[in-house]
Design a protein around this motif. Structure first.
Motif, PDB file in Angstrom:
ATOM      1  N   PRO A 211       0.813  -1.235   0.000  1.00  0.00           N
ATOM      2  CA  PRO A 211       0.000   0.000   0.000  1.00  0.00           C
ATOM      3  C   PRO A 211       0.838   1.272   0.000  1.00  0.00           C
ATOM      4  N   LEU A 212       1.998   1.257   0.646  1.00  0.00           N
ATOM      5  CA  LEU A 212       2.887   2.417   0.642  1.00  0.00           C
ATOM      6  C   LEU A 212       3.697   2.478  -0.642  1.00  0.00           C
ATOM      7  N   LEU A 213       4.151   1.326  -1.121  1.00  0.00           N
ATOM      8  CA  LEU A 213       4.983   1.308  -2.323  1.00  0.00           C
ATOM      9  C   LEU A 213       4.221   1.816  -3.546  1.00  0.00           C
ATOM     10  N   ARG A 214       2.926   1.544  -3.614  1.00  0.00           N
ATOM     11  CA  ARG A 214       2.129   1.993  -4.758  1.00  0.00           C
ATOM     12  C   ARG A 214       2.045   3.512  -4.829  1.00  0.00           C
ATOM     13  N   ARG A 215       2.176   4.172  -3.696  1.00  0.00           N
ATOM     14  CA  ARG A 215       2.108   5.638  -3.666  1.00  0.00           C
ATOM     15  C   ARG A 215       3.472   6.290  -3.796  1.00  0.00           C
ATOM     16  N   ALA A 216       4.533   5.509  -3.779  1.00  0.00           N
ATOM     17  CA  ALA A 216       5.886   6.069  -3.777  1.00  0.00           C
ATOM     18  C   ALA A 216       6.235   6.690  -5.129  1.00  0.00           C
ATOM     19  N   GLU A 217       7.041   7.729  -5.067  1.00  0.00           N
ATOM     20  CA  GLU A 217       7.553   8.339  -6.286  1.00  0.00           C
ATOM     21  C   GLU A 217       8.771   7.579  -6.811  1.00  0.00           C
ATOM     22  N   GLN A 218       9.507   6.958  -5.911  1.00  0.00           N
ATOM     23  CA  GLN A 218      10.682   6.191  -6.318  1.00  0.00           C
ATOM     24  C   GLN A 218      10.885   5.030  -5.346  1.00  0.00           C
ATOM     25  N   VAL A 219      11.154   3.843  -5.908  1.00  0.00           N
ATOM     26  CA  VAL A 219      11.421   2.647  -5.101  1.00  0.00           C
ATOM     27  C   VAL A 219      12.740   2.038  -5.570  1.00  0.00           C
ATOM     28  N   THR A 220      13.660   1.864  -4.640  1.00  0.00           N
ATOM     29  CA  THR A 220      14.956   1.270  -4.944  1.00  0.00           C
ATOM     30  C   THR A 220      15.081  -0.058  -4.204  1.00  0.00           C
ATOM     31  N   VAL A 221      15.354  -1.117  -4.933  1.00  0.00           N
ATOM     32  CA  VAL A 221      15.593  -2.427  -4.337  1.00  0.00           C
ATOM     33  C   VAL A 221      17.095  -2.578  -4.143  1.00  0.00           C
ATOM     34  N   ALA A 222      17.522  -2.621  -2.878  1.00  0.00           N
ATOM     35  CA  ALA A 222      18.943  -2.713  -2.553  1.00  0.00           C
ATOM     36  C   ALA A 222      19.312  -4.163  -2.280  1.00  0.00           C
ATOM     37  N   ILE A 223      20.312  -4.658  -3.005  1.00  0.00           N
ATOM     38  CA  ILE A 223      20.806  -6.022  -2.821  1.00  0.00           C
ATOM     39  C   ILE A 223      22.290  -5.943  -2.497  1.00  0.00           C
ATOM     40  N   LEU A 224      22.652  -6.525  -1.358  1.00  0.00           N
ATOM     41  CA  LEU A 224      24.047  -6.527  -0.934  1.00  0.00           C
ATOM     42  C   LEU A 224      24.674  -7.889  -1.194  1.00  0.00           C
ATOM     43  N   ASP A 225      25.903  -7.864  -1.702  1.00  0.00           N
ATOM     44  CA  ASP A 225      26.706  -9.085  -1.836  1.00  0.00           C
ATOM     45  C   ASP A 225      26.011 -10.164  -2.664  1.00  0.00           C
ATOM     46  N   ALA A 226      25.387  -9.761  -3.760  1.00  0.00           N
ATOM     47  CA  ALA A 226      24.650 -10.716  -4.592  1.00  0.00           C
ATOM     48  C   ALA A 226      25.549 -11.821  -5.127  1.00  0.00           C
ATOM     49  N   GLU A 227      26.824 -11.496  -5.372  1.00  0.00           N
ATOM     50  CA  GLU A 227      27.732 -12.482  -5.954  1.00  0.00           C
ATOM     51  C   GLU A 227      28.018 -13.646  -5.017  1.00  0.00           C
TER      52      GLU A 227
END
Length: 301
Positions: free
Chosen positions: A191-207
């Motif tokens: 419900p909050l993400l749908r109203r967001a102007e920008q959403v960043t998915v942060a992934i650490l150490d994917a490798e």
């Protein structure tokens, strides 16, 4: 999905008013019912086990003081919500410890709003947000202790409060490690993400976890969010390493640094619990974020 029942914890902390403003604006946006709860701190188990005799004059005076403090914490709740245009709400004073009492009420809510533990209380009360997270089954939105009410909120004819409220969610950082806890947090945050102007998915150490993230880390979660009308982008980062080890607290600090660097006003995080002991109820990453947070954090377990 919408937040139709919002629980807000009320106490005498300086930032309690910011929680009420946040609950009010979310209630106006979602046409929700708000439950304001203040607690005396007296465990309900004492009553259940008949260990408390309220007829004892010394104990009665002590309970009266505790209940007066709880009532004082609720004093401005109803007038503030009425002034903001919230029509559906209730207030409760409960004889219980904060974590246990809120957890019971939150089992019938869509979102619980609590405050970050104050720095000088972390030694004795650090388990409070952890207990609500792990015992309620409800997503928890934690406001930092630096949050302050920012003046009055004007309400439009459509029932939407003005941007002057401390409403997080214009620029959101989603901490994604492909765990079930992270997936739950993202679902609860929709419900909050749908109203967001920008959403960043942060992934650490994917490798370090190719089986979890695949050849294109973040592609699946971005596609999933896109189907819900949420446009998200992925950022990959590395957490500090000492030899072959990565300390969970440094992972949490890296997430906080990313949120600050990008000017985010909300973090979404899955709370990972790995111990039955209250002191270690949350994983190191979660505890580091709760201790060092300067923006609101929506968490689910």
């Amino acid at each position: 999905m919408a937040y139709k029942t919002i629980l807000v914890h009320l106490d005498e902390a300086p930032h309690a008013g910011a929680r009420v403003l946040l609950a009010a604006e979310l209630a106006l946006q979602h046409d929700a019912h708000v439950i304001g709860v203040a607690l005396t701190g007296v465990s309900r188990f004492l009553y259940q086990n008949e260990m408390v005799d309220e007829q004892d004059p010394n104990l009665a005076r002590h309970l009266d003081v505790l209940r007066e403090r709880a009532a004082h914490a609720l004093a401005g709740f109803a007038p503030q919500l009425r002034a903001l245009g919230v029509q559906s709400f209730e207030e409760r004073v409960l004889d219980d410890e904060p974590g246990a009492g809120l957890s019971l009420v939150a089992r019938h809510a869509d979102l619980a709003i609590v405050g970050q533990v104050l720095p000088d209380q972390r030694g004795s009360a650090a388990g409070f947000p952890a207990e609500v997270l792990t015992e309620s089954g409800c997503p928890v939105l934690v406001l930092p202790h630096t949050a302050r009410p920012r003046g009055s909120i004007s309400v439009s004819a459509a029932g939407v409060a003005s941007p002057g409220a401390p409403l997080p969610g214009r620029d959101v950082l989603v901490a994604w490690n492909a765990s079930k806890e992270a997936a739950r947090a993202v679902r609860e945050a929709l419900p909050l993400l749908r109203r967001a102007e920008q959403v960043t998915v942060a992934i650490l150490d994917a490798e370090l976890h190719p089986a979890l993230f695949g050849n294109e880390p973040g592609a699946d979660v971005v596609a999933w969010l896109g189907r819900h009308g949420v446009a998200a982008q992925v950022t990959l980062a590395a957490s500090p390493r000492h030899g072959l080890l990565k300390r969970p607290s440094q992972v949490g600090e890296t997430l906080l640094a990313l949120a600050a660097e990008r000017g985010c006003d909300l973090m979404v995080l899955g709370a990972f619990g790995h111990s039955r002991l209250r002191e270690t109820l949350l994983g190191g990453v979660t505890r580091a974020v709760l201790d060092g947070m300067t923006v609101p954090v929506l968490m689910a377990h």
